[in-house]
Design a protein around this motif. Structure first.
Motif, PDB file in Angstrom:
ATOM      1  N   ASN A 121      31.767  54.477  48.031  1.00  0.00           N
ATOM      2  CA  ASN A 121      31.282  55.102  49.259  1.00  0.00           C
ATOM      3  C   ASN A 121      30.586  56.433  48.987  1.00  0.00           C
ATOM      4  N   ALA A 122      31.081  57.168  47.987  1.00  0.00           N
ATOM      5  CA  ALA A 122      30.417  58.426  47.632  1.00  0.00           C
ATOM      6  C   ALA A 122      29.018  58.154  47.089  1.00  0.00           C
ATOM      7  N   GLY A 123      28.870  57.126  46.243  1.00  0.00           N
ATOM      8  CA  GLY A 123      27.554  56.782  45.714  1.00  0.00           C
ATOM      9  C   GLY A 123      26.601  56.337  46.800  1.00  0.00           C
ATOM     10  N   ALA A 124      27.088  55.531  47.758  1.00  0.00           N
ATOM     11  CA  ALA A 124      26.232  55.085  48.862  1.00  0.00           C
ATOM     12  C   ALA A 124      25.843  56.246  49.764  1.00  0.00           C
ATOM     13  N   SER A 126      27.622  50.192  48.122  1.00  0.00           N
ATOM     14  CA  SER A 126      28.472  49.687  49.203  1.00  0.00           C
ATOM     15  C   SER A 126      29.337  48.535  48.715  1.00  0.00           C
ATOM     16  N   SER A 127      28.776  47.659  47.863  1.00  0.00           N
ATOM     17  CA  SER A 127      29.559  46.534  47.350  1.00  0.00           C
ATOM     18  C   SER A 127      30.699  47.025  46.463  1.00  0.00           C
ATOM     19  N   ILE A 128      30.488  48.143  45.768  1.00  0.00           N
ATOM     20  CA  ILE A 128      31.583  48.728  44.979  1.00  0.00           C
ATOM     21  C   ILE A 128      32.685  49.217  45.914  1.00  0.00           C
ATOM     22  N   GLY A 129      32.280  49.899  46.996  1.00  0.00           N
ATOM     23  CA  GLY A 129      33.274  50.352  47.971  1.00  0.00           C
ATOM     24  C   GLY A 129      34.042  49.189  48.587  1.00  0.00           C
ATOM     25  N   GLN A 130      33.326  48.112  48.919  1.00  0.00           N
ATOM     26  CA  GLN A 130      33.990  46.936  49.485  1.00  0.00           C
ATOM     27  C   GLN A 130      34.947  46.317  48.475  1.00  0.00           C
TER      28      GLN A 130
END
Length: 519
Positions: A319-322, A340-344
């Motif tokens: 989320n920080a990257g997005a 976002s896919s990493i956050g998910q």
């Protein structure tokens, strides 16, 4: 008994070899293995057919691939009735290498559905980029990867798991770098390959440690023998458990194995990025579930806390990257979807970690499966819109989506719906329900701190999802560009929208379906 078996038995003195020979003879349940086999046969058929097709008929390969994936998906219907298994040990120990239980069918549905939608996106993409993307090789690689991904959730021994993982991964490396003469794709493929090979090597070392202490590769047998291992081997077993999880954590893009994701998604053809974001994650999460819940339940005190920390770090980093993606940066839309896919992925890890803290681990796993089904549908829908915009805006910046409603109102509304589902806001009700289910799994397992971290990250994610959504309805800058919708893209958007709307209208369908995910 076959003629070969009979001759072997008769050749042995006193026919003492007959029982041993009989033990090696197994019947194959072809219905159980039909889905991955159909995909693999279709891949071989495409590769051979490509040699004889003239250039102007190459688009037929794409539709043939779509038909093969659809046929494999239809073969899941007869498997809904009950558990089936094949390639089993025939001695006193009952252990199988392939099991088509409810968990397998659900994950194979997700994998084959995701591959089918990615194939629909690719039909247009391969045609648009036919000078740089060889059609035959592309479809062969996509189908080969999908066959490995469909095999993995049915695998019930570590050898088959690792083989399926690599069959799903190796063609994906080539797909990322398949564009001829594009340095960015080649660099992304190389990073993806080197990172994945390192993770696989670490996992293989872990598997060797587990095999050295238990003497078996079957997951159920490992679970039975691990508590009986010598206390002197306790450290070796713990190390083996942790190292085995590394390869699957890499596939899920869990921190710190996530650095390959943004560059790979940007360098790959967009349909391939969509495929990796859904099918690649399904491979990683199904592998994690199998090795933790089935093979290593007695070491939940090792993998439970480790996965909980990974979940917190992954959702926060993603989320920080997005959040830091600038709207005017080249490929910022694709980068945002990648982060976002990493956050998910962090949210998806929460119920698996919770399974290590509760006796009812299957209920927690059901939360992961429910969330994965929601995420697959809406994330593929978002990538479908990105593929559409990318046809006329090759840099695919977030700023390129400004005023999309003015030129393509239906597409803009669908993208807004997909983003709101990912954010967990109405009318994306299924996203909200899926997040509540994951949140409940953490609370029920006593992981209050992880639930708090998740709640904070959900709030952070609202900002960048809503910022992109608002941009769709603003007044466009300059001359508005209308994006023409080809038939395959229309079909992909219609399917993902239908699934998203249906699940938002009746979220209990996926929640009940996933709740019965039993091994």
């Amino acid at each position: 008994m076959t003629a070969l078996a009979q001759s072997l038995a008769q050749a042995a003195p006193g026919h003492l070899a007959a029982p041993a020979v009989n033990a090696l003879i197994q019947s194959v349940d072809w219905l159980a293995i039909a889905p991955p086999v159909i995909v693999a046969v279709t891949a071989l058929a495409v590769l051979v057919t490509d040699l004889f097709l003239p250039e102007y008929r190459k688009p037929l390969l794409g539709w043939f691939s779509v038909a093969g994936l659809a046929a494999a998906g239809l073969m899941l219907l007869p498997l809904l009735d009950g558990d089936r298994a094949t390639f089993c040990l025939t001695g006193s120990t009952r252990a199988c290498s392939y099991s088509a239980d409810h968990f397998t069918v659900v994950i194979q549905f997700l994998v084959l559905g995701g591959a089918l939608l990615a194939a629909l996106l690719s039909v247009t993409g391969v045609q648009d980029d036919r000078r740089r993307v060889p059609a035959g090789e592309f479809w062969f690689l996509l189908l080969s990867s999908a066959a490995g991904a469909a095999l993995l959730p049915a695998s019930r021994d570590l050898a088959t798991l690792i083989v399926a993982l690599e069959v799903a991964s190796l063609p994906a490396f080539a797909l990322v770098g398949i564009r001829h003469g594009e340095a960015r794709s080649a660099e992304a493929a190389l990073k993806f390959f080197l990172s994945s090979v390192t993770a696989t090597a670490v996992s293989l070392m872990g598997v060797s440690f587990v095999y050295a202490t238990t003497g078996t590769l079957h997951l159920t047998e490992i679970a039975r023998r691990l508590p009986q291992t010598d206390g002197q081997l306790h450290t070796l077993v713990q190390t083996g458990v942790v190292l085995t999880l590394v390869g699957f954590a890499f596939k899920t893009a869990a921190v710190p194995f996530h650095f390959w994701v943004p560059e790979t998604y940007v360098g790959a053809p967009l349909p391939v990025a969509a495929y990796l974001s859904v099918v690649g994650k399904a491979v990683g999460f199904s592998g994690l579930i199998l090795v933790t819940v089935i093979a290593f339940p007695s070491y939940a005190e090792v993998w439970g806390p480790a996965l909980a920390v990974l979940a917190a770090l992954t959702m926060t980093a993603g989320n920080a990257g997005a959040l830091w993606q600038r709207a005017t940066r080249a490929y910022s839309a694709v980068r945002l979807l990648a982060w976002s896919s990493i956050g998910q992925a962090g949210y998806l890890l929460v119920p698996i970690a919770a399974a290590g803290y509760t006796r009812d681990g299957q209920k927690a796993i059901g939360s992961t499966v429910a969330y994965a089904l929601m995420y697959a549908a809406v994330n593929l829908g978002a990538f479908a819109v990105a593929a559409l915009v990318g046809r006329t805006r090759p840099l695919n910046r977030i700023a390129d989506y400004r005023g999309l409603y003015a030129t393509n109102p239906v597409t803009a509304v669908l993208l807004a719906f997909f983003l709101l589902c990912l954010a967990g806001l109405p009318p994306g009700v299924i996203g909200l329900f899926a997040k509540v289910t994951v949140f409940s799994a953490a609370v029920d397992a006593g992981l209050g701190w992880l639930a708090v971290v998740m709640a904070v990250n959900v709030v952070i994610a609202l900002y960048y999802y809503l910022r992109w959504t608002a941009l769709l309805f603003r007044v466009p800058e300059g001359e508005p560009v209308r994006h023409r919708l080809p038939a395959p893209l229309t079909a992909a958007l219609a399917l993902t929208a239908a699934v998203g709307v249906a699940l938002s209208g009746a979220p209990q369908l996926v929640l009940r379906f996933a709740a019965t995910t039993l091994f």
